[in-house]
Design a protein around this motif. Structure first.
Motif, PDB file in Angstrom:
ATOM      1  N   ILE A  88       0.955  -1.102  -0.057  1.00 25.76           N
ATOM      2  CA  ILE A  88      -0.150   0.021   0.075  1.00 25.76           C
ATOM      3  C   ILE A  88       0.833   1.174  -0.080  1.00 25.76           C
ATOM      4  N   VAL A  89       1.886   1.320   0.857  1.00 23.61           N
ATOM      5  CA  VAL A  89       2.780   2.331   0.979  1.00 23.61           C
ATOM      6  C   VAL A  89       3.417   2.633  -0.376  1.00 23.61           C
ATOM      7  N   ALA A  90       3.899   1.472  -0.899  1.00 19.18           N
ATOM      8  CA  ALA A  90       4.751   1.695  -2.228  1.00 19.18           C
ATOM      9  C   ALA A  90       3.919   2.065  -3.222  1.00 19.18           C
ATOM     10  N   GLU A  91       2.630   1.649  -3.475  1.00 20.97           N
ATOM     11  CA  GLU A  91       1.898   2.093  -4.367  1.00 20.97           C
ATOM     12  C   GLU A  91       1.255   3.704  -4.139  1.00 20.97           C
ATOM     13  N   LEU A  92       1.254   4.049  -2.991  1.00 19.17           N
ATOM     14  CA  LEU A  92       0.719   5.657  -2.682  1.00 19.17           C
ATOM     15  C   LEU A  92       2.127   6.271  -2.756  1.00 19.17           C
TER      16      LEU A  92
END
Length: 786
Positions: free
Chosen positions: A419-423
């Motif tokens: 999630i953090v990587a995509e955001l």
């Protein structure tokens, strides 16, 4: 009946699960036709109640002259503690410390001490002001900041979580930082205040229309106060104008007083608090003092943490124990802490008893986690996002060693890294950080900041018996469906989601399912609508009820038409039976004629969870919900004023039952969390009086305070790790801590005035005044540093 032919294209019902469906009451909200308790037609002869409040925070009542109150125009009677026919207590904890009306002793400013019943609400409220009450006043305890965990009074048994050897980890850590953070409370500020309408019946019976999140608890406590069995009390609620936890326990007092008056006078009685009364007399989100001691290495990897979460409980226990527990359950947020010890202190104060609030202590725990991330980042000179990613839980890494929570539950469903990587990519975090650095270098007075913060939120009640739900489903002979469950609707779309589940089970269009008011007369012994579990529990219970009827219909069709069970299939608005298709309504009519039971009570209990508080261990949560937010702010360093330039959110709701409703919940949760951490400030004076008890002094976010650019997306690849209702995940509470991204973006902007060399240690709420004071402190520290 028609012959069955293969569908050339996939058919779907209108309004099933995983589809965008408008809130069932949305048009009524806009048109003003949605009926709340104060909109209900009043029975003939309805009386109205008004409360008399304590004017001091801690005292013994030496005299109470109510003669002028009783003689006032329109007054029918005045209730005091002596008029409570049962037990003068509405404590949800069972500690007998929360009176319906104060009896001889007052414990906070604004505590109800008598109740006036009159012909009109205005008469009741005016009469209440005529009371002459004398007090032997004592010095109140108001603030928790100077209190001592070892010597000062606590309202309930505190909790300690421990894993590993914290003392050794801290003593041997290459780097170490200690600090304390002040974290403010929050008023629920629901649109509809506390209200109840009680209508007496024959014998002991009474119906109370109560704006409550916990109809069963309200039922039991009203019965307790009346001195009757619970089966004599019916609680009903179609909808609330907001709750946010403020109507989980706080609704009980208003309901009990209305019920006591109604039974005494044999007439309907309504009690509604106005905004000022509500804010003064009802509990709020707990404010905290968070002490932390963190050890870490040169790279910024956390080695050990020692926490103390002290909270202002108020004058009684209420839910302070469980709120403190959940703060500890979230003191890790999304981070693995190799060695950790965390404890609560549930301080007694002469203020209103604080209570449940969206997140139920979890957000406060996360604030502590994010503060230590900031401290470590500044200490090692790295971007806080680097430190966050370095310390994330990792179920697959290091032979599974980085997946154990402070309460010894394994984190097996961790998706925060993705999630953090995509955001980080979609929000262009790295590019914007470079742009912000360039902007700040060339801007003398306005500074910008950015932060990307994660959320890992545990889903379940930690009180095991609360993890159950019931539902009642009827199919009438014309094929229409009636649905009832134990959850309550406070604007979050719970009734709609459960109706979608029922429609999906029967494969009928949503408009065939009737949503009805929650009532203890239909579904008993239910948990409050809280802990983000409303759709999880009640959706499963309703699905179970619908499935029972569905099985009966299949059995009937198999026998009537002489076909195997596996040749019967529910299709959109019809049922395939062998080689023919029968309209759903027709099959139901036939089943009715065939004397098939078309009603079922459903039930669900959450599996796997267990919790041993005495040992601080257990599988406290069924699963975790995840999310992340990236926010950018601009701060005027001359005034401390700021704006949110942009927020990007990526949130995990599994396979959403209703994506458009869930996005609305995420947007609202973020804004509410941001308000708590920035603008909403509760101020008590040294006499225990709440000075911010109206919109003129208490500042919730306005529409103009939302981010200028606001991008919200759901993960389109996630589904619940455990079997949940259609693999969806809870969405009520997890989005609120996304507002931490704004607090830390403000911290980042403030840090720029000292070249990001000093941790700002920004307390919350980060009002413009507090931001300005922090800016000036940092400038002074930077100037004093060689």
């Amino acid at each position: 009946m028609t012959k069955h032919t293969p569908n050339l294209k996939a058919e779907k019902i209108s309004g099933g699960v995983h589809t965008d469906v408008r809130h069932d009451s949305a048009h009524k909200h806009v048109a003003g036709t949605a009926i709340y308790i104060d909109d209900m037609p009043e029975p003939a002869g309805t009386l109205h109640a008004g409360l008399g409040f304590s004017s001091v925070a801690k005292a013994t009542i030496t005299a109470m002259d109510l003669d002028a109150v009783r003689a006032a125009p329109g007054v029918v009677c005045v209730l005091t503690a002596a008029d409570v026919p049962g037990v003068n207590d509405i404590s949800p904890s069972g500690m007998q410390d929360d009176p319906v009306l104060a009896d001889g002793v007052v414990s906070f400013h604004g505590q109800p001490i008598f109740c006036v019943i009159a012909q009109t609400r205005d008469q009741a409220r005016r009469a209440a002001r005529l009371a002459k009450v004398s007090y032997d006043e004592q010095a109140p305890v108001v603030d928790i900041w100077p209190l001592d965990i070892a010597t000062d009074k606590q309202v309930a048994t505190p909790l300690t979580l421990k894993r590993g050897d914290v003392a050794t980890a801290l003593a041997t850590a290459p780097r170490r930082v200690k600090g304390r953070m002040r974290l403010g409370g929050q008023d629920h500020f629901y649109l509809e205040g506390q209200v109840a309408l009680a209508v007496p019946g024959e014998d002991d019976d009474i119906i109370v229309y109560s704006s409550t999140q916990g109809p069963t608890e309200t039922q039991h406590l009203v019965a307790h106060a009346l001195g009757v069995a619970s089966n004599a009390v019916t609680i009903e609620i179609r909808r609330m104008g907001g709750g946010f936890g403020g109507k989980e326990t706080q609704a009980n007092q208003v309901a009990a007083l209305a019920a006591i008056a109604a039974k005494k006078l044999h007439r309907a009685v309504k009690l509604r608090l106005d905004r000022d009364e509500d804010m003064v007399a009802t509990g709020k989100r707990h404010d905290f003092a968070i002490d932390y001691d963190v050890g870490f290495d040169a790279e910024g990897r956390i080695l050990g943490v020692d926490y103390t979460f002290a909270l202002r409980a108020g004058f009684s226990a209420d839910l302070s124990g469980p709120v403190g527990d959940r703060a500890l359950f979230h003191c890790d947020n999304a981070y693995f802490l190799p060695h950790v010890e965390a404890r609560t202190a549930l301080f007694h104060t002469n203020t209103v008893s604080n209570t449940a609030f969206r997140g139920f202590g979890g957000p406060q725990g996360m604030v502590g986690a994010e503060r230590i991330i900031d401290e470590v980042a500044f200490a090692v000179g790295k971007d806080p996002l680097e430190i966050r990613k370095l310390n994330f839980y990792d179920p697959m890494g290091e032979a599974g060693e980085r997946n154990l929570t402070p309460y010894h539950q394994k984190v097996e469903d961790c998706i925060i890294q993705r999630i953090v990587a995509e955001l980080e990519t979609s929000a262009d975090y790295a590019g914007r950080r470079r742009e912000i650095a360039a902007f700040n270098a060339n801007s003398k007075y306005v500074k910008r900041g950015i932060a990307l913060t994660p959320v890992k939120f545990g889903i379940s009640f930690t009180k095991t018996e609360s993890n159950q739900a019931g539902a009642l489903v009827h199919i009438y002979a014309d094929g229409s469906v009636h649905m009832n469950h134990g959850g309550t609707e406070m604007g979050q779309g719970l009734h709609l989601k459960v109706a979608q589940v029922v429609a999906e089970e029967f494969q009928i269009d949503l408009d065939r399912v009737k949503i009805t008011a929650t009532t203890t007369a239909k579904v008993p012994n239910t948990a409050p609508t809280a802990a983000s579990s409303g759709a999880d529990l009640n959706g499963m219970a309703a699905q179970n009820a619908a499935h029972q009827i569905k099985v009966r219909l299949i059995d009937f069709a198999a026998e009537r038409y002489g076909v195997p069970h596996d040749q019967i299939e529910f299709l959109p608005n019809r049922v395939r039976v062998g080689n023919q298709e029968i309209p759903f309504n027709e099959l139901v009519r036939q089943a009715f004629v065939g004397r098939v039971q078309l009603s079922a009570a459903g039930f669900y209990k959450t599996p796997k969870i267990h919790w041993d508080r005495s040992k601080g261990r257990g599988h406290a949560f069924y699963y975790f919900a995840y999310g992340a937010a990236c926010s950018e702010v601009s701060v005027d360093t001359l005034t401390g004023e700021y704006v949110i330039e942009r927020t990007d959110i990526l949130h995990d709701v599994g396979r959403s039952l209703n994506p458009v409703i869930d996005i609305g919940q995420i947007e609202g949760g973020f804004v509410q969390g941001t308000g708590w951490l920035t603008t909403e400030e509760l101020v008590f004076d040294d006499k225990g009086r709440l000075r911010t008890h109206a919109p003129s002094t208490y500042k919730i976010p306005l529409a103009s305070d939302r981010p200028k650019i606001f991008n919200v997306a759901l993960t389109d690849w996630s589904q619940a790790y455990e079997p949940t209702i259609h693999r969806s995940k809870a969405v009520g509470e997890p989005p609120l801590p996304l507002g931490l991204s704004v607090l830390h973006a403000l911290s980042d902007a403030i840090a720029s005035v000292a070249d990001h060399k000093i941790c700002p240690q920004l307390d919350a709420p980060a009002t413009p005044e507090r931001v300005l004071m922090t800016l000036e402190r940092l400038k002074g520290q930077a100037a004093a540093t060689p």
